[in-house]
Design a protein around this motif. Structure first.
Motif, PDB file in Angstrom:
ATOM      1  N   UNK A 184       0.804  -1.217   0.000  1.00 17.93           N
ATOM      2  CA  UNK A 184       0.000   0.000   0.000  1.00 17.93           C
ATOM      3  C   UNK A 184       0.841   1.273   0.000  1.00 17.93           C
ATOM      4  N   UNK A 185       2.025   1.202   0.541  1.00 14.46           N
ATOM      5  CA  UNK A 185       2.881   2.391   0.619  1.00 14.46           C
ATOM      6  C   UNK A 185       4.061   2.240  -0.335  1.00 14.46           C
ATOM      7  N   UNK A 186       4.702   3.345  -0.702  1.00 12.67           N
ATOM      8  CA  UNK A 186       5.900   3.243  -1.545  1.00 12.67           C
ATOM      9  C   UNK A 186       6.967   2.340  -0.940  1.00 12.67           C
ATOM     10  N   UNK A 187       7.165   2.420   0.375  1.00 10.27           N
ATOM     11  CA  UNK A 187       8.170   1.588   1.026  1.00 10.27           C
ATOM     12  C   UNK A 187       7.840   0.112   0.890  1.00 10.27           C
ATOM     13  N   UNK A 188       6.560  -0.238   1.004  1.00  8.74           N
ATOM     14  CA  UNK A 188       6.156  -1.637   0.859  1.00  8.74           C
ATOM     15  C   UNK A 188       6.355  -2.122  -0.575  1.00  8.74           C
ATOM     16  N   UNK A 189       6.099  -1.251  -1.535  1.00  7.42           N
ATOM     17  CA  UNK A 189       6.323  -1.618  -2.938  1.00  7.42           C
ATOM     18  C   UNK A 189       7.812  -1.845  -3.185  1.00  7.42           C
ATOM     19  N   UNK A 190       8.647  -0.968  -2.626  1.00 11.47           N
ATOM     20  CA  UNK A 190      10.094  -1.106  -2.808  1.00 11.47           C
ATOM     21  C   UNK A 190      10.576  -2.449  -2.258  1.00 11.47           C
ATOM     22  N   UNK A 191      10.085  -2.848  -1.093  1.00 14.58           N
ATOM     23  CA  UNK A 191      10.513  -4.112  -0.486  1.00 14.58           C
ATOM     24  C   UNK A 191      10.241  -5.307  -1.393  1.00 14.58           C
ATOM     25  N   UNK A 192       9.171  -5.213  -2.190  1.00 11.39           N
ATOM     26  CA  UNK A 192       8.816  -6.320  -3.082  1.00 11.39           C
ATOM     27  C   UNK A 192       9.538  -6.198  -4.426  1.00 11.39           C
ATOM     28  N   UNK A 193       9.436  -5.018  -5.042  1.00 14.09           N
ATOM     29  CA  UNK A 193       9.925  -4.847  -6.417  1.00 14.09           C
ATOM     30  C   UNK A 193      11.445  -4.736  -6.476  1.00 14.09           C
ATOM     31  N   UNK A 194      12.031  -4.126  -5.452  1.00 17.27           N
ATOM     32  CA  UNK A 194      13.478  -3.887  -5.464  1.00 17.27           C
ATOM     33  C   UNK A 194      14.205  -4.767  -4.448  1.00 17.27           C
ATOM     34  N   UNK A 195      13.648  -5.945  -4.185  1.00 19.19           N
ATOM     35  CA  UNK A 195      14.235  -6.836  -3.186  1.00 19.19           C
ATOM     36  C   UNK A 195      15.663  -7.243  -3.535  1.00 19.19           C
ATOM     37  N   UNK A 196      15.989  -7.289  -4.841  1.00 13.90           N
ATOM     38  CA  UNK A 196      17.322  -7.727  -5.256  1.00 13.90           C
ATOM     39  C   UNK A 196      18.293  -6.561  -5.455  1.00 13.90           C
ATOM     40  N   UNK A 197      17.877  -5.352  -5.076  1.00 10.30           N
ATOM     41  CA  UNK A 197      18.705  -4.155  -5.231  1.00 10.30           C
ATOM     42  C   UNK A 197      19.341  -3.805  -3.892  1.00 10.30           C
ATOM     43  N   UNK A 198      20.572  -3.356  -3.913  1.00 11.17           N
ATOM     44  CA  UNK A 198      21.273  -2.949  -2.693  1.00 11.17           C
ATOM     45  C   UNK A 198      20.393  -1.992  -1.887  1.00 11.17           C
TER      46      UNK A 198
END
Length: 282
Positions: free
Chosen positions: A246-260
């Motif tokens: 629901x939040x940008x931070x939650x999206x980042x955790x999923x979509x950018x999980x393989x990013x430093x």
């Protein structure tokens, strides 16, 4: 340059040839463009900011793109490169107003006496206003201003048609992909990428000269990748939302999980832009 004295260790612009992809070094460029790498490397600036010195072979005037940070040693090195062979800097241009590109502009203008031009009047010094489509001239070396909003609202690129080159600022990077900054827009950026892809064919582009990282010798291929990457990221954001983020931070955790994780704050900026783009009515 032939017929002119030269400062020791500073080759003329027209002797420079492209560096291989993947090697970001001072001196890479095209026949009329020379890179002076600023000493500000970071995860966001890659090897540092690429300051570009543009000159027609044999000409006495030079145009400088993105003086970079307010670092006295770097700025004086750019002066040395630009003024080799008794050349004179007649124009300074900013691809956009972010400090890693623009903070040294006022000091560089003091050192050279040249005006600073930019799309955003807030960053201009002198009477050098110009708009998209304007043609800038440095001793017969012409650059056409191409508005490329998206990374920021004031982003521009410069078409150096004689070299089949496009100076892209942060719109296209030498490695990785571009963050949509808080003053940018994903909708604008997607339109910009489509327009640059068309330009690559229309202008017969042979090389992209970015604001960070190495030059890119396959403009059409790079732009095809950028366009496909943005579509893929949007699909990933849609999937994350469907999974309950629901939040940008939650999206980042999923979509950018393989990013430093050190890059997650920047990724969150791009996610905010993606969410704005996907919002109903946008």
């Amino acid at each position: 340059m032939a017929g002119h004295p030269r400062r020791s260790g500073v080759p003329p612009v027209n002797e420079i040839r492209p560096a291989a992809d993947g090697k970001a070094v001072s001196g890479m460029g095209s026949e009329r463009a020379w890179c002076v790498l600023a000493p500000n490397p970071s995860p966001m600036t890659l090897d540092g900011t690429n300051t570009w010195v543009i000159a027609e072979p044999g000409a006495s005037s030079v145009l400088v793109v993105d003086p970079g940070p307010d670092d006295e040693e770097h700025l004086r090195r750019v002066v040395d490169v630009a003024s080799a062979g008794d050349r004179r800097v007649t124009q300074i241009v900013l691809t956009h107003g972010h400090p890693d590109h623009s903070a040294g502009a006022a000091r560089f203008a003091e050192l050279t006496g040249a005006p600073v031009g930019a799309l955003d009047p807030a960053f201009r010094l002198g009477n050098e206003g110009f708009a998209a489509g304007a043609v800038l001239d440095a001793g017969g070396c012409e650059l056409r201003v191409v508005a490329t909003p998206g990374h920021t609202a004031d982003s521009l690129s410069l078409l150096l048609a004689a070299d089949g080159a496009l100076l892209t600022g942060d719109t296209v990077l030498g490695r990785g992909t571009t963050v949509i900054a808080s003053d940018g827009s994903l909708g604008d950026y997607l339109r910009t990428l489509d327009e640059l892809r068309s330009l690559a064919d229309e202008a017969g582009l042979r090389v992209l000269l970015p604001g960070h990282g190495p030059l890119l010798s396959d403009p059409a291929g790079v732009l095809d990748y950028y366009i496909a990457h943005r579509k893929e990221r949007l699909d990933q954001v849609r999937a994350a939302l469907a999974a309950g983020a629901r939040t940008p931070a939650e999206v980042v955790e999923i979509v950018y999980a393989d990013v430093d994780r050190s890059l997650w704050p920047a990724a969150e900026q791009s996610v905010r832009a993606q969410l704005d783009y996907l919002a109903p009515g946008s």
